[in-house]
Design a protein around this motif. Structure first.
Motif, PDB file in Angstrom:
ATOM      1  N   LYS A 157       0.851  -1.180   0.000  1.00 18.47           N
ATOM      2  CA  LYS A 157       0.000   0.000   0.000  1.00 18.47           C
ATOM      3  C   LYS A 157       0.889   1.233   0.000  1.00 18.47           C
ATOM      4  N   GLN A 158       0.398   2.312  -0.589  1.00 14.13           N
ATOM      5  CA  GLN A 158       1.189   3.536  -0.717  1.00 14.13           C
ATOM      6  C   GLN A 158       1.692   4.009   0.643  1.00 14.13           C
ATOM      7  N   GLY A 159       2.994   4.275   0.726  1.00 16.69           N
ATOM      8  CA  GLY A 159       3.578   4.750   1.977  1.00 16.69           C
ATOM      9  C   GLY A 159       4.105   3.653   2.871  1.00 16.69           C
ATOM     10  N   LYS A 160       3.899   2.378   2.467  1.00 20.25           N
ATOM     11  CA  LYS A 160       4.345   1.248   3.290  1.00 20.25           C
ATOM     12  C   LYS A 160       5.629   0.628   2.740  1.00 20.25           C
ATOM     13  N   ASP A 161       6.231   1.271   1.729  1.00 22.13           N
ATOM     14  CA  ASP A 161       7.386   0.665   1.082  1.00 22.13           C
ATOM     15  C   ASP A 161       8.618   0.612   1.976  1.00 22.13           C
ATOM     16  N   ASN A 162       8.743   1.537   2.930  1.00 21.72           N
ATOM     17  CA  ASN A 162       9.902   1.534   3.816  1.00 21.72           C
ATOM     18  C   ASN A 162       9.948   0.281   4.673  1.00 21.72           C
ATOM     19  N   ALA A 163       8.797  -0.093   5.246  1.00 22.93           N
ATOM     20  CA  ALA A 163       8.735  -1.296   6.074  1.00 22.93           C
ATOM     21  C   ALA A 163       9.037  -2.524   5.234  1.00 22.93           C
ATOM     22  N   ALA A 164       8.487  -2.576   4.036  1.00 26.58           N
ATOM     23  CA  ALA A 164       8.729  -3.715   3.154  1.00 26.58           C
ATOM     24  C   ALA A 164      10.193  -3.779   2.734  1.00 26.58           C
ATOM     25  N   SER A 165      10.771  -2.607   2.451  1.00 31.10           N
ATOM     26  CA  SER A 165      12.168  -2.551   2.023  1.00 31.10           C
ATOM     27  C   SER A 165      13.108  -3.041   3.125  1.00 31.10           C
ATOM     28  N   GLU A 166      12.878  -2.592   4.353  1.00 29.13           N
ATOM     29  CA  GLU A 166      13.727  -3.005   5.467  1.00 29.13           C
ATOM     30  C   GLU A 166      13.630  -4.502   5.717  1.00 29.13           C
ATOM     31  N   LEU A 167      12.421  -5.047   5.611  1.00 30.35           N
ATOM     32  CA  LEU A 167      12.249  -6.479   5.831  1.00 30.35           C
ATOM     33  C   LEU A 167      12.937  -7.281   4.739  1.00 30.35           C
ATOM     34  N   LEU A 168      12.828  -6.820   3.495  1.00 31.29           N
ATOM     35  CA  LEU A 168      13.486  -7.517   2.389  1.00 31.29           C
ATOM     36  C   LEU A 168      15.002  -7.490   2.542  1.00 31.29           C
ATOM     37  N   LYS A 169      15.523  -6.346   2.984  1.00 26.06           N
ATOM     38  CA  LYS A 169      16.977  -6.242   3.181  1.00 26.06           C
ATOM     39  C   LYS A 169      17.454  -7.177   4.278  1.00 26.06           C
TER      40      LYS A 169
ATOM     41  N   VAL B 239      11.646   2.145  -7.065  1.00 26.33           N
ATOM     42  CA  VAL B 239      11.549   3.193  -8.073  1.00 26.33           C
ATOM     43  C   VAL B 239      10.315   4.059  -7.860  1.00 26.33           C
ATOM     44  N   ASP B 240       9.428   3.675  -6.958  1.00 28.69           N
ATOM     45  CA  ASP B 240       8.309   4.524  -6.567  1.00 28.69           C
ATOM     46  C   ASP B 240       7.922   4.180  -5.137  1.00 28.69           C
ATOM     47  N   GLU B 241       6.882   4.841  -4.602  1.00 30.66           N
ATOM     48  CA  GLU B 241       6.567   4.732  -3.183  1.00 30.66           C
ATOM     49  C   GLU B 241       5.684   3.555  -2.816  1.00 30.66           C
ATOM     50  N   SER B 242       5.295   2.731  -3.770  1.00 33.00           N
ATOM     51  CA  SER B 242       4.446   1.589  -3.437  1.00 33.00           C
ATOM     52  C   SER B 242       5.015   0.256  -3.907  1.00 33.00           C
ATOM     53  N   ARG B 243       6.159   0.293  -4.557  1.00 30.49           N
ATOM     54  CA  ARG B 243       6.744  -0.956  -5.061  1.00 30.49           C
ATOM     55  C   ARG B 243       8.213  -1.057  -4.659  1.00 30.49           C
ATOM     56  N   VAL B 244       8.556  -2.184  -4.058  1.00 29.99           N
ATOM     57  CA  VAL B 244       9.942  -2.473  -3.694  1.00 29.99           C
ATOM     58  C   VAL B 244      10.445  -3.570  -4.632  1.00 29.99           C
ATOM     59  N   ILE B 245      11.674  -3.430  -5.074  1.00 29.43           N
ATOM     60  CA  ILE B 245      12.216  -4.341  -6.085  1.00 29.43           C
ATOM     61  C   ILE B 245      13.372  -5.143  -5.497  1.00 29.43           C
ATOM     62  N   LEU B 246      13.319  -6.445  -5.702  1.00 29.29           N
ATOM     63  CA  LEU B 246      14.399  -7.338  -5.298  1.00 29.29           C
ATOM     64  C   LEU B 246      15.041  -7.921  -6.549  1.00 29.29           C
ATOM     65  N   ILE B 247      16.335  -7.665  -6.712  1.00 35.61           N
ATOM     66  CA  ILE B 247      17.108  -8.287  -7.788  1.00 35.61           C
ATOM     67  C   ILE B 247      17.856  -9.448  -7.167  1.00 35.61           C
ATOM     68  N   LYS B 248      17.410 -10.654  -7.445  1.00 30.85           N
ATOM     69  CA  LYS B 248      17.926 -11.832  -6.733  1.00 30.85           C
ATOM     70  C   LYS B 248      18.874 -12.631  -7.598  1.00 30.85           C
ATOM     71  N   SER B 249      20.047 -12.917  -7.044  1.00 27.22           N
ATOM     72  CA  SER B 249      20.991 -13.804  -7.707  1.00 27.22           C
ATOM     73  C   SER B 249      20.581 -15.254  -7.447  1.00 27.22           C
ATOM     74  N   LEU B 250      20.733 -16.087  -8.448  1.00 25.70           N
ATOM     75  CA  LEU B 250      20.300 -17.487  -8.352  1.00 25.70           C
ATOM     76  C   LEU B 250      21.481 -18.433  -8.510  1.00 25.70           C
ATOM     77  N   GLU B 251      21.288 -19.640  -8.018  1.00 27.97           N
ATOM     78  CA  GLU B 251      22.228 -20.716  -8.301  1.00 27.97           C
ATOM     79  C   GLU B 251      21.925 -21.248  -9.700  1.00 27.97           C
ATOM     80  N   ARG B 252      22.915 -21.873 -10.312  1.00 26.01           N
ATOM     81  CA  ARG B 252      22.747 -22.356 -11.688  1.00 26.01           C
ATOM     82  C   ARG B 252      21.633 -23.391 -11.804  1.00 26.01           C
TER      83      ARG B 252
END
Length: 359
Positions: free
Chosen positions: A150-162, A176-189
């Motif tokens: 939800k808009q404005g909740k990205d900080n909590a989500a970002s901290e938890l993801l980190k 890239v905006d205030e309602s979406r957090v992006i995870l770029i995940k490295s994978l095993e082969r």
């Protein structure tokens, strides 16, 4: 630039360990942080030291040292004390602050790099050059997840993801905006669709239990090169949007499982309106009996099996047939046949897409 709070924490901890008072000033002689009353230190002395070629200077009980950032003078450090160890503590403090500046600068540069990479704002040569400078592996399988809050909740989500995904493992969290957090995940082969989907499900569960957040997660396909991360991000964005239109009940959507919803999403709106008009005529699908629509959807879920559908809905077989025939009278489509069932299913998806665009 490193924050004042970080500087304060750094010199407070050093004082607690060494019992030496420390202060940090900018190049104009203004106090930034200190562990002692330093109003007696003349601004002219600090400015003069900053402009001199010397790396350090002793004035009374004050040891003045320069703090550099990539060769450029950034701060002046003052260590106050009479014993011989004060200068050594000052050198350690200066070195510690320089390392902190480097770390925070790299962190900022990484965030800026990944945001530009996601938005496709980098030339190919810049991708490789900056990746080398930031010590990023280029040829590693990666996938992009988008976590919508939800808009404005990205900080909590970002901290938890980190907390869940470490940069030491090659993962990176940004926004890239205030309602979406992006995870770029490295994978095993050998990571496959099952492992990738399980990660998305884990994110949804953790957001719900740890942060009390109701989120939607979407992810793109796996890319083998860093330069292609923007492709996975675009796919994840489409998966998120398509999921909200056609698969509302699902918390996790992947680009590879969007099916016909992805095709409809890319159709011109005028073509969609013509199609709806041809199928339903003057009827508005929004006016259909909600009970009938939910019955038909359950009928589709059970592969047009009347007996199984009536059992799951706890209704008599004849009641189910009555509802289907009632829909047939208003639309001319008998969803008991495959062709009409397919037409009605697609038409309702197109209608939901049109409604989404209108909103």
């Amino acid at each position: 630039m490193i924050s004042t709070q970080i500087l304060a924490n750094c010199i407070d901890e050093l004082k607690a360990i060494t019992k030496v008072n420390l202060a940090v000033f900018d190049l104009d002689g203004a106090e930034i942080v200190s562990t002692f009353e330093c109003s007696d230190i003349a601004v002219e002395i600090l400015r003069g030291f900053a402009q001199s070629p010397a790396d350090s200077q002793v004035i009374g009980t004050d040891h003045l040292l320069k703090i550099l950032d990539e060769g450029e003078l950034t701060y002046v450090l003052v260590a106050r004390g009479n014993n011989d160890e004060v200068y050594l503590v000052g050198k350690i403090a200066a070195s510690q602050i320089q390392q902190l500046m480097t770390a925070y600068k790299e962190r900022f540069d990484r965030n800026n790099f990944f945001q530009s990479l996601l938005l496709d704002n980098l030339l190919l040569v810049d991708v490789y050059n900056r990746a080398k400078k930031l010590h990023l592996e280029v040829s590693v399988p990666r996938v992009v997840y988008i976590v919508e809050t939800k808009q404005g909740k990205d900080n909590a989500a970002s901290e938890l993801l980190k907390g869940m995904f470490s940069s030491q493992s090659g993962d990176f969290v940004t926004a890239v905006d205030e309602s979406r957090v992006i995870l770029i995940k490295s994978l095993e082969r050998d990571d496959g669709e099952e492992e990738i989907n399980q990660t998305a499900q884990t994110i949804v569960d953790m957001m719900s239990t740890e942060a009390m957040l109701n989120v939607r997660v979407a992810y793109g396909t796996v890319v083998q090169e860093l330069k292609d991360v923007s492709k996975s991000y675009k796919e994840a964005t489409m998966a998120l949007d398509v999921g909200k239109i056609f698969y509302v009940e699902k918390k996790v959507n992947s680009y590879g499982s969007l099916g016909i919803g992805r095709l409809i999403y890319q159709l011109p709106s005028n073509l969609c309106r013509i199609f709806i008009s041809e199928i339903f005529g003057d009827n508005d699908p929004g006016d259909f009996d909600e009970e009938i629509v939910s019955t038909v959807n359950k009928f589709f879920e059970n592969n047009l099996n009347v007996s199984e559908t009536s059992r799951q809905l706890f209704v008599h077989r004849n009641t189910l047939v009555y509802r289907i025939e009632k829909l047939q009278k208003s639309t001319g489509l008998d969803v008991r046949t495959f062709d009409d069932a397919l037409t009605f299913k697609i038409a309702m998806m197109v209608y939901n897409y049109m409604k989404y665009l209108d909103q």
